[in-house]
Design an enzyme around this catalytic site. Structure first.
Site, mmCIF file in Angstrom:
data_model
loop_
_atom_site.group_PDB
_atom_site.id
_atom_site.type_symbol
_atom_site.label_atom_id
_atom_site.label_comp_id
_atom_site.label_asym_id
_atom_site.label_seq_id
_atom_site.Cartn_x
_atom_site.Cartn_y
_atom_site.Cartn_z
ATOM 1 N N HIS A 29 32.531 -19.743 -14.037
ATOM 2 C CA HIS A 29 31.889 -20.156 -12.788
ATOM 3 C C HIS A 29 31.755 -21.670 -12.693
ATOM 4 C CE1 HIS A 29 31.097 -16.271 -10.954
ATOM 5 N NE2 HIS A 29 31.078 -15.826 -12.200
ATOM 6 N N ASP A 35 35.808 -26.875 -9.027
ATOM 7 C CA ASP A 35 37.037 -26.960 -8.227
ATOM 8 C C ASP A 35 36.631 -27.429 -6.826
ATOM 9 O OD1 ASP A 35 39.178 -26.475 -6.515
ATOM 10 O OD2 ASP A 35 39.757 -24.609 -7.496
ATOM 11 N N ARG A 38 38.228 -25.851 -3.614
ATOM 12 C CA ARG A 38 37.677 -24.529 -3.334
ATOM 13 C C ARG A 38 36.264 -24.639 -2.761
ATOM 14 N NH1 ARG A 38 33.846 -21.853 -6.163
ATOM 15 N NH2 ARG A 38 33.825 -19.572 -6.151
ATOM 16 N N GLY A 62 31.214 -10.390 -3.939
ATOM 17 C CA GLY A 62 31.573 -11.040 -5.203
ATOM 18 C C GLY A 62 30.909 -12.394 -5.272
ATOM 19 N N GLU A 84 27.250 -8.619 -6.263
ATOM 20 C CA GLU A 84 27.976 -9.084 -7.452
ATOM 21 C C GLU A 84 27.914 -7.993 -8.517
ATOM 22 O OE1 GLU A 84 29.925 -11.788 -8.352
ATOM 23 O OE2 GLU A 84 30.085 -10.534 -10.144
ATOM 24 N N GLU A 113 31.719 -1.140 -3.156
ATOM 25 C CA GLU A 113 32.114 0.180 -2.656
ATOM 26 C C GLU A 113 30.956 1.180 -2.695
ATOM 27 O OE1 GLU A 113 33.863 -1.687 -4.674
ATOM 28 O OE2 GLU A 113 35.915 -1.812 -3.908
ATOM 29 N N GLU A 136 44.279 -9.596 -9.970
ATOM 30 C CA GLU A 136 42.862 -9.309 -10.226
ATOM 31 C C GLU A 136 41.995 -9.667 -9.028
ATOM 32 O OE1 GLU A 136 41.536 -10.895 -13.966
ATOM 33 O OE2 GLU A 136 42.425 -9.199 -15.009
#
Lengths: 340, 340
Positions: A29, A35, A38, A62, A84, A113, A136
């Site tokens: 993380h 980054d 991003r 996520g 998460e 889900e 992934e």
């Protein structure tokens, strides 16, 4: 071993698992938050969409450390559900508290889900992209959340994804093969017979994730697929494919293709693009490299054409396979499949 | 799945195994041969020992690509037995042929413990050192070969090994912890609460192999163990330990110890030393880093004393555990165990 010893042993293993779980999480993380491309693109996209977010309900799929959820509250969201599945969720709770947003952000540890929300949402934000976009990746989970929880007319951030390919001449790899030809000069031992083994190693069928140097890219990249995230279905993700045509800049030994992606955020004025192109500032996604079995010489304007197909690996649906069928100039059609 | 399909599948797996076997080998061996300190020191040591090697029989334990065996023939050996357990042995055969030495070098694929030679040898050469000297090292195999195949009065190359320790202030690691304190300035989100998790990650009980920057070494290194390879026994290798005392150069936050080794070759004029010290040219062994649970401030001439012990891991005899008991200045004695 006594029962007490066994017990201690078990506890140690459990501790280790917990330990390494948090270890992995926080290191990865840190890399993702550091980054700048991003994190800044997501931040700007969220802040520029203030009109869609202000007073609205957001779902962050996520959520990781919760940084995007905090951006959404800063953009005026009245409520954010931060879902998460990993243990990093516990740290997201701490981050939310530290930013005094525990009345607005609800961190929910679980799979998107199976999570139950008390309401539908106006905005769905997610940083779901993996290496080569789909490795992934959580895109299937995002689509599931979209279909189940996003109100009709709700906003997706980002809203499109595009895949690109470009022919590459990786000089480092060629140097590694040529190394064996230099041993005699360096140490007086002829080891040139190992160059063919080194070539076979380079020409692996594994996808390599690495930074492609700008000067190694042999043509303008070609876009071979686009996903409209409002429309795309899980069914369509079983194979993402498209054709490409590039014309090379000049003389070089083509020894690989690189595949990369962009995602785009709709914004009131102009769209914001998060690009992982080798021509742009480096991101932690770098590029996916597909090494050919042998280099092919190209000159100026050599046509490189073909078809790329991405699909989940048969063994593990979270892993990606990329197949490239390609023709370089007058050479005959070749085909190679790669997995990560 | 039909029988034919099953068969094909099996073949594919076997091919992959063979493939990756050779892949791993040739890549690792390129790195080792490209390590100029390693390869040049062995080369010079062998050539300078021409008097002991000329017309004599040599045993090369763990011969790899056979490069040391070729050096021995160049130094005048009449016969070299090059023993190698891995598939790289097949490539060693090719290298030997390419250098027209197949009448002098006999590549034998097998474990040195079970190989039968037709004669005893005058010289035993081996590059057996692993990370932190003993990790995944073949030293036990070398000692076995010494006791079984080296003639009385025979020559060992190298003949001694020494282990060193030094206190270190790893600034990169401190920056990684401090990163979480900078997120607020960068992105407007306070994530400083994650610095403690990052510290816990850094303070892992795993040995880290990395290059220590010269400016991060806080004192003259202290030698804590020496192995005379003519005398040392497998029994003695079950625990290699010694005490150390260092005095720090100046003010710094001590957050790790680094452990490294040297090996020495006796030569007619003066001995040749292959050093993996952070003060010398970098080698592929780099240094082993042992991170403390929290940094300790030192000033000029702070005494750092203690004891280091290396032993094979209880789970896997090829893996190494390092335990350090240490006292920094007036602080109380601490102890930490590491494994790789």
């Amino acid at each position: 071993m006594s029962h007490a010893e066994k017990k201690r042993k078990l506890d140690k293993t459990q501790q280790e698992r917990l330990y390494f779980d948090s270890y992995t999480d926080v290191t990865i993380h840190a890399e993702m938050i550091a980054d700048r491309v991003r994190t800044n693109t997501y931040r700007m996209a969220i802040l520029k969409n203030g009109e869609s977010i202000r007073g609205k309900v957001v779902l962050d799929v996520g959520a990781g450390t919760g940084v995007l959820s905090v951006f959404c509250v800063q953009a005026g969201a009245k409520k954010v559900y931060a879902i998460e599945a990993c243990s990093i969720a516990e740290h997201a709770v701490r981050v939310v508290k530290q930013n005094q947003m525990d009345d607005k952000i609800e961190v929910i540890r679980g799979m998107v889900e199976s999570v139950e929300l008390p309401e539908k949402v106006d905005v769905l934000v997610s940083e779901w992209m993996g290496y080569a976009l789909l490795h992934e990746s959580m895109l299937n989970s995002v689509l599931h959340a979209r279909d189940r929880w996003l109100k009709p007319g709700g906003v997706l951030l980002p809203s499109t994804a595009e895949l690109y390919i470009a022919p590459v001449s990786d000089r480092v790899v060629e140097d590694n093969v040529r190394f064996w030809l230099t041993v005699k000069d360096q140490y007086g031992v002829d080891m040139s017979c190992l160059a063919d083994v080194a070539r076979a190693c380079v020409a692996s069928s594994e996808l390599t994730v690495d930074t492609v140097a700008v000067e190694d890219v042999l043509s303008h990249p070609a876009r071979f697929a686009e996903l409209d995230l409002y429309e795309v279905t899980a069914e369509a993700l079983r194979e993402v494919k498209g054709t490409f045509r590039c014309e090379t800049f000049g003389s070089a030994a083509l020894n690989a293709f690189c595949v990369y992606f962009t995602v785009t955020f709709s914004c009131p004025e102009s769209p914001l693009v998060l690009s992982t192109s080798p021509f742009q500032e480096e991101t932690h996604w770098k590029q996916a490299l597909l090494y050919l079995d042998a280099p092919v010489d190209v000159v100026q304007d050599t046509a490189v054409t073909g078809e790329v197909s991405l699909r989940p690996s048969a063994e593990n649906a979270r892993e990606i396979c990329i197949r490239v069928d390609y023709t370089v100039g007058e050479h005959k059609r070749q085909s190679k499949a790669f997995s990560l």
